[in-house]
Design a protein around this motif. Structure first.
Motif, short mmCIF file in Angstrom:
data_model
loop_
_atom_site.label_atom_id
_atom_site.label_comp_id
_atom_site.label_asym_id
_atom_site.label_seq_id
_atom_site.Cartn_x
_atom_site.Cartn_y
_atom_site.Cartn_z
N ALA A 70 27.10 49.98 -41.37
CA ALA A 70 27.26 51.15 -40.51
C ALA A 70 28.57 51.10 -39.75
CB ALA A 70 26.09 51.25 -39.54
N GLU A 71 28.95 49.91 -39.29
CA GLU A 71 30.23 49.78 -38.61
C GLU A 71 31.38 50.12 -39.55
OE1 GLU A 71 30.45 45.90 -37.02
OE2 GLU A 71 29.27 46.37 -35.24
N GLY A 72 31.24 49.78 -40.82
CA GLY A 72 32.27 50.13 -41.79
C GLY A 72 32.40 51.63 -41.94
N GLU A 73 31.27 52.35 -41.91
CA GLU A 73 31.34 53.80 -42.02
C GLU A 73 32.05 54.40 -40.80
OE1 GLU A 73 27.43 55.19 -42.54
OE2 GLU A 73 27.16 54.34 -44.53
N TYR A 74 31.76 53.85 -39.60
CA TYR A 74 32.38 54.39 -38.41
C TYR A 74 33.87 54.06 -38.36
CZ TYR A 74 27.66 55.26 -36.75
OH TYR A 74 26.38 55.70 -36.62
N SER A 75 34.28 52.98 -38.98
CA SER A 75 35.68 52.59 -38.92
C SER A 75 36.52 53.29 -39.98
CB SER A 75 35.82 51.08 -39.09
OG SER A 75 35.35 50.68 -40.37
N SER A 76 35.89 53.93 -40.98
CA SER A 76 36.64 54.59 -42.03
C SER A 76 37.55 55.70 -41.49
CB SER A 76 35.69 55.15 -43.09
OG SER A 76 35.01 54.09 -43.73
N PRO A 77 37.09 56.58 -40.58
CA PRO A 77 38.01 57.58 -40.04
C PRO A 77 39.19 56.96 -39.31
CG PRO A 77 35.73 58.18 -39.59
CD PRO A 77 35.71 56.78 -40.12
N ARG A 78 38.98 55.83 -38.68
CA ARG A 78 40.09 55.18 -37.96
C ARG A 78 41.15 54.68 -38.92
NH1 ARG A 78 35.57 54.24 -34.92
NH2 ARG A 78 35.77 54.74 -32.70
N ILE A 79 40.76 54.31 -40.13
CA ILE A 79 41.75 53.90 -41.12
C ILE A 79 42.69 55.06 -41.43
CG2 ILE A 79 42.07 53.11 -43.50
CD1 ILE A 79 39.44 51.64 -43.26
N ALA A 158 49.03 63.54 -37.84
CA ALA A 158 48.63 62.39 -37.03
C ALA A 158 47.96 62.85 -35.73
CB ALA A 158 49.85 61.52 -36.71
N THR A 159 48.52 63.88 -35.09
CA THR A 159 47.91 64.41 -33.88
C THR A 159 46.54 65.01 -34.17
OG1 THR A 159 50.12 64.90 -33.02
CG2 THR A 159 48.26 65.96 -31.93
N TRP A 160 46.45 65.74 -35.27
CA TRP A 160 45.16 66.32 -35.66
C TRP A 160 44.12 65.23 -35.89
CZ3 TRP A 160 43.03 65.37 -40.54
CH2 TRP A 160 41.82 66.03 -40.79
N ALA A 161 44.49 64.14 -36.55
CA ALA A 161 43.54 63.06 -36.83
C ALA A 161 43.11 62.37 -35.55
CB ALA A 161 44.18 62.06 -37.80
N VAL A 162 44.06 62.08 -34.67
CA VAL A 162 43.73 61.38 -33.43
C VAL A 162 42.84 62.24 -32.55
CG1 VAL A 162 44.70 60.48 -31.28
CG2 VAL A 162 45.78 59.91 -33.45
N MET A 163 43.21 63.48 -32.34
CA MET A 163 42.45 64.34 -31.45
C MET A 163 41.12 64.77 -32.08
SD MET A 163 44.25 64.40 -28.80
CE MET A 163 45.93 64.09 -28.28
#
Length: 246
Positions: A70-79, A158-163
């Protein structure tokens, strides 16, 4: 001469067991049917999966493997977020920290209009045009249609992804994304106007004034949006550290 009975070896199922330690298939089937009927009388299902006890749960997950998955799924958007940030930072470094300073050597040490945060006027562009070599003007125009387009577009994504992925739901993130889109349009339009002004022997004051205004606006928006993006990323990293320390 007596004949001795041969004992069965190597096949325990062929030996007779009076103690019942090795029941025959029909005996095992009978016992299974009996257990099934007893479970039906009690209102249970023999094939029911045992329920997990509350003490078996850890942080809402049955196993540590499920927790890591589950942590891997949550970290995928951060990649995706960090990848877009790296691309935007690289393009900014290449454009404003490497390519633009390199062109100063072909323009008598004068900075390019894109690098002037406070703007410029007609005299500044005429002075730059008088000392700039033809190859430098061509390189600046080529830089505008390559890195000058890639950087604002990369910064917008990058701004769209972060926000959109790191910031909570709300009106603020959509305002930031819209501002990043405006920055991309302003920055690209500024490059076009600069090329047009440098291509004219006597650039019009209106054209230069518009290009200068767009340059100042793009730098102001880049500083504000860049600061907001960095703050959101740092806040998300601090929140992740707090969650891991619990």
């Amino acid at each position: 001469m007596s004949q001795r009975r041969k004992s069965t070896r190597g096949n325990p199922s062929g030996q007779k067991s009076s103690s019942g330690m090795n029941p025959q298939p029909d005996q095992r089937a009978a016992r299974g049917l009996k257990a099934f009927r007893e479970a039906e009388r009690k209102g249970q299902s023999a094939a029911q999966t045992p329920q997990r006890r509350p003490q078996d749960m850890k942080d809402g997950f049955l196993t540590e493997a499920n927790h890591r998955a589950a942590e891997g799924e949550y970290s995928s958007p951060r990649i995706l977020v960090y990848a877009l940030l790296v691309i935007a930072a690289f393009m900014f470094s290449y454009l404003h920290l490497y390519a633009m300073p390199q062109l100063r050597h072909f323009a008598g040490g004068l900075s390019m209009p894109d690098a002037r945060l406070t703007g410029y006027d007609t005299e500044d562009l005429q002075q730059l045009r008088s000392v700039m070599e033809d190859s430098a003007a061509g390189q600046l125009s080529f830089l505008h249609i390559t890195a000058g387009v890639i950087f604002p577009v990369a910064f917008f994504f990058a701004t769209w992804a972060v926000m959109g992925l790191l910031l909570g739901p709300g009106r603020v993130r959509w305002v930031a994304v819209a501002a990043a889109a405006v920055f991309a349009v302003v920055d690209i339009a500024e490059n076009i106007l600069i090329d047009q002004a440098l291509a004219q022997s006597e650039p019009s004051e209106g054209l230069v004034a518009t290009a200068s205004l767009l340059t100042q606006i793009s730098w102001a928006m880049l500083i504000v949006l860049g600061t907001a993006v960095v703050l959101v990323v740092l806040a998300d990293a601090a929140r992740m550290r707090r969650e891991k320390s619990r």
